[in-house]
Every structure is written in structure tokens, then in C-alpha cells.
Motif scaffolding. Structure first.
Motif, PDB file in Angstrom:
ATOM      1  N   GLY A   1      -9.692  -0.641   9.723  1.00  0.00           N
ATOM      2  CA  GLY A   1     -10.044   0.188   8.812  1.00  0.00           C
ATOM      3  C   GLY A   1     -10.259   1.618   9.117  1.00  0.00           C
ATOM      4  O   GLY A   1      -9.636   2.382   9.751  1.00  0.00           O
ATOM      5  N   GLU A   2     -11.257   2.306   8.612  1.00  0.00           N
ATOM      6  CA  GLU A   2     -11.731   3.659   8.788  1.00  0.00           C
ATOM      7  C   GLU A   2     -12.045   3.894  10.172  1.00  0.00           C
ATOM      8  O   GLU A   2     -12.195   5.109  10.499  1.00  0.00           O
ATOM      9  CB  GLU A   2     -12.685   4.150   7.533  1.00  0.00           C
ATOM     10  CG  GLU A   2     -12.012   4.157   6.380  1.00  0.00           C
ATOM     11  CD  GLU A   2     -12.734   4.883   5.375  1.00  0.00           C
ATOM     12  OE1 GLU A   2     -13.646   6.015   5.632  1.00  0.00           O
ATOM     13  OE2 GLU A   2     -12.805   4.395   3.755  1.00  0.00           O
TER      14      GLU A   2
ATOM     15  N   LYS B   1       0.180  -0.982   9.091  1.00  0.00           N
ATOM     16  CA  LYS B   1      -0.484  -1.560   8.295  1.00  0.00           C
ATOM     17  C   LYS B   1      -1.409  -2.735   9.021  1.00  0.00           C
ATOM     18  O   LYS B   1      -2.549  -2.961   8.544  1.00  0.00           O
ATOM     19  CB  LYS B   1       0.462  -2.413   7.442  1.00  0.00           C
ATOM     20  CG  LYS B   1       1.180  -1.662   6.614  1.00  0.00           C
ATOM     21  CD  LYS B   1       2.093  -2.535   5.557  1.00  0.00           C
ATOM     22  CE  LYS B   1       2.822  -1.655   4.460  1.00  0.00           C
ATOM     23  NZ  LYS B   1       3.680  -2.454   3.806  1.00  0.00           N
TER      24      LYS B   1
ATOM     25  N   ILE C   1      -4.685  -0.817  10.268  1.00  0.00           N
ATOM     26  CA  ILE C   1      -5.501  -0.453   9.037  1.00  0.00           C
ATOM     27  C   ILE C   1      -6.277  -2.050   8.722  1.00  0.00           C
ATOM     28  O   ILE C   1      -7.364  -1.850   8.469  1.00  0.00           O
ATOM     29  CB  ILE C   1      -4.581  -0.167   7.856  1.00  0.00           C
ATOM     30  CG1 ILE C   1      -4.301   1.248   8.138  1.00  0.00           C
ATOM     31  CG2 ILE C   1      -5.520  -0.059   6.654  1.00  0.00           C
ATOM     32  CD1 ILE C   1      -3.055   2.057   7.147  1.00  0.00           C
ATOM     33  N   ASP C   2      -5.547  -2.886   8.707  1.00  0.00           N
ATOM     34  CA  ASP C   2      -6.144  -4.011   8.491  1.00  0.00           C
ATOM     35  C   ASP C   2      -7.255  -4.593   9.529  1.00  0.00           C
ATOM     36  O   ASP C   2      -8.293  -5.008   9.229  1.00  0.00           O
ATOM     37  CB  ASP C   2      -5.026  -5.369   8.357  1.00  0.00           C
ATOM     38  CG  ASP C   2      -4.410  -5.375   7.322  1.00  0.00           C
ATOM     39  OD1 ASP C   2      -4.564  -4.668   6.265  1.00  0.00           O
ATOM     40  OD2 ASP C   2      -3.138  -5.911   7.197  1.00  0.00           O
TER      41      ASP C   2
ATOM     42  N   ASP D   1       2.269   4.258   0.949  1.00  0.00           N
ATOM     43  CA  ASP D   1       0.568   3.962   0.705  1.00  0.00           C
ATOM     44  C   ASP D   1       0.322   2.569   0.816  1.00  0.00           C
ATOM     45  O   ASP D   1       1.040   1.532   0.672  1.00  0.00           O
ATOM     46  CB  ASP D   1       0.394   4.411  -0.715  1.00  0.00           C
ATOM     47  CG  ASP D   1       0.717   5.978  -0.982  1.00  0.00           C
ATOM     48  OD1 ASP D   1      -0.013   6.540  -0.347  1.00  0.00           O
ATOM     49  OD2 ASP D   1       1.288   6.241  -2.113  1.00  0.00           O
ATOM     50  N   TYR D   2      -0.876   2.393   1.801  1.00  0.00           N
ATOM     51  CA  TYR D   2      -1.297   1.027   1.893  1.00  0.00           C
ATOM     52  C   TYR D   2      -2.931   1.018   1.876  1.00  0.00           C
ATOM     53  O   TYR D   2      -3.653   1.829   2.537  1.00  0.00           O
ATOM     54  CB  TYR D   2      -0.947   0.668   3.158  1.00  0.00           C
ATOM     55  CG  TYR D   2      -1.548  -0.656   3.552  1.00  0.00           C
ATOM     56  CD1 TYR D   2      -0.598  -1.864   2.942  1.00  0.00           C
ATOM     57  CD2 TYR D   2      -2.172  -0.827   4.675  1.00  0.00           C
ATOM     58  CE1 TYR D   2      -1.024  -3.126   3.289  1.00  0.00           C
ATOM     59  CE2 TYR D   2      -2.617  -2.355   4.903  1.00  0.00           C
ATOM     60  CZ  TYR D   2      -1.857  -3.356   4.165  1.00  0.00           C
ATOM     61  OH  TYR D   2      -2.235  -4.725   4.849  1.00  0.00           O
ATOM     62  N   ASP D   3      -3.594   0.512   0.870  1.00  0.00           N
ATOM     63  CA  ASP D   3      -4.900   0.142   0.931  1.00  0.00           C
ATOM     64  C   ASP D   3      -5.720   1.557   0.929  1.00  0.00           C
ATOM     65  O   ASP D   3      -6.776   1.478   1.831  1.00  0.00           O
ATOM     66  CB  ASP D   3      -5.290  -0.820   2.115  1.00  0.00           C
ATOM     67  CG  ASP D   3      -6.861  -1.456   1.641  1.00  0.00           C
ATOM     68  OD1 ASP D   3      -7.095  -1.465   0.878  1.00  0.00           O
ATOM     69  OD2 ASP D   3      -7.369  -2.005   2.684  1.00  0.00           O
ATOM     70  N   GLY D   4      -5.296   2.523   0.184  1.00  0.00           N
ATOM     71  CA  GLY D   4      -5.993   3.714   0.362  1.00  0.00           C
ATOM     72  C   GLY D   4      -5.619   4.761   1.186  1.00  0.00           C
ATOM     73  O   GLY D   4      -6.065   5.766   1.642  1.00  0.00           O
ATOM     74  N   PHE D   5      -4.767   4.366   2.414  1.00  0.00           N
ATOM     75  CA  PHE D   5      -4.321   5.035   3.377  1.00  0.00           C
ATOM     76  C   PHE D   5      -2.839   5.534   3.137  1.00  0.00           C
ATOM     77  O   PHE D   5      -2.103   4.820   2.470  1.00  0.00           O
ATOM     78  CB  PHE D   5      -4.208   4.404   4.822  1.00  0.00           C
ATOM     79  CG  PHE D   5      -5.478   4.077   5.127  1.00  0.00           C
ATOM     80  CD1 PHE D   5      -6.375   4.643   6.038  1.00  0.00           C
ATOM     81  CD2 PHE D   5      -6.221   2.742   4.423  1.00  0.00           C
ATOM     82  CE1 PHE D   5      -7.509   4.158   6.658  1.00  0.00           C
ATOM     83  CE2 PHE D   5      -7.614   2.654   5.016  1.00  0.00           C
ATOM     84  CZ  PHE D   5      -8.093   3.137   5.987  1.00  0.00           C
TER      85      PHE D   5
ATOM     86  N   LYS E   1      -5.959   9.576   5.700  1.00  0.00           N
ATOM     87  CA  LYS E   1      -6.926   9.178   4.615  1.00  0.00           C
ATOM     88  C   LYS E   1      -7.496  10.367   4.206  1.00  0.00           C
ATOM     89  O   LYS E   1      -8.146  11.100   5.060  1.00  0.00           O
ATOM     90  CB  LYS E   1      -7.858   7.986   4.951  1.00  0.00           C
ATOM     91  CG  LYS E   1      -8.723   7.588   3.896  1.00  0.00           C
ATOM     92  CD  LYS E   1      -9.228   6.335   3.870  1.00  0.00           C
ATOM     93  CE  LYS E   1     -10.074   5.875   2.610  1.00  0.00           C
ATOM     94  NZ  LYS E   1      -9.919   4.549   2.290  1.00  0.00           N
TER      95      LYS E   1
END
Length: 96
Positions: free
Chosen positions: A91-92, A84, A87-88, A27-31, A52
Motif C-alpha cells: 500500500g502507501e 500491482k 501495491i497489494d 491506474d490501480y487502486d488509486g495508484f 500516488k
């Protein structure tokens, strides 16, 4: 050459498995990151997906990298590291 590459990506490993390892998740930052290294010519190819939950829908971004490593766990760790970063950076918007 491309045909051989695609065949190795999507064929079974020849040992009775479907050509995929057991998934490793993080799990990472809501993902949810799901690392699924694939065997490829005696190596492990970095691959997996990022998920997500948005309302009742699960959005999924699947990717396979050209990177290969000799160890399945190392390939899973590398996939999680790369996911990661994605995602950074994105994002979405990964799901657009």
C-alpha cells in the motif's frame, strides 16, 4: 562486474535514444503505475515507477528489477503485474 551492470542500466542504447522506451501506464487502486522497460543487452529490463497523488504532492517509488524479457511489451506487462503485487502487499508504505 557491478560497474558494467550500472553502465548498462544508465547508458544510452546506442541507437540515438536515451535508453528508455515509451511509458505504458495503468491506474490501480488509486495508484498510477508507469512501466518503462529499459533495453539491456538485446533484452528489455523490467522497470518503472508507482505514483500516488497525496494532496498537492506526488509520491513516487521507482524500481528496476533484474528480470529481462525479449519483448518490450512483455517487460511492460510484467512490470505492471509486479507493481500491482507491491501495491497489494505494501500500500502507501511503498513511499516510506
Amino acid at each position: 562486474m557491478l560497474g558494467k551492470m550500472f553502465k548498462s542500466l544508465f547508458s544510452s542504447s546506442g541507437d540515438g535514444t536515451k535508453g528508455k522506451s515509451k511509458a505504458v501506464t495503468a491506474d490501480y487502486d488509486g495508484f498510477l503505475i508507469v512501466a518503462e522497460p529499459q533495453p539491456n543487452n538485446g533484452q528489455w529490463q523490467v522497470s518503472g515507477r508507482i505514483e500516488k497523488q497525496v494532496g498537492e504532492t506526488t509520491k513516487v517509488h521507482t524500481f528496476i528489477r533484474a528480470d529481462t524479457l525479449p519483448d518490450e511489451q512483455a517487460a511492460a506487462n510484467e512490470m505492471i503485474r509486479k507493481a500491482k503485487m507491491m501495491i497489494d502487499q505494501m500500500g502507501e508504505s511503498l513511499f516510506d
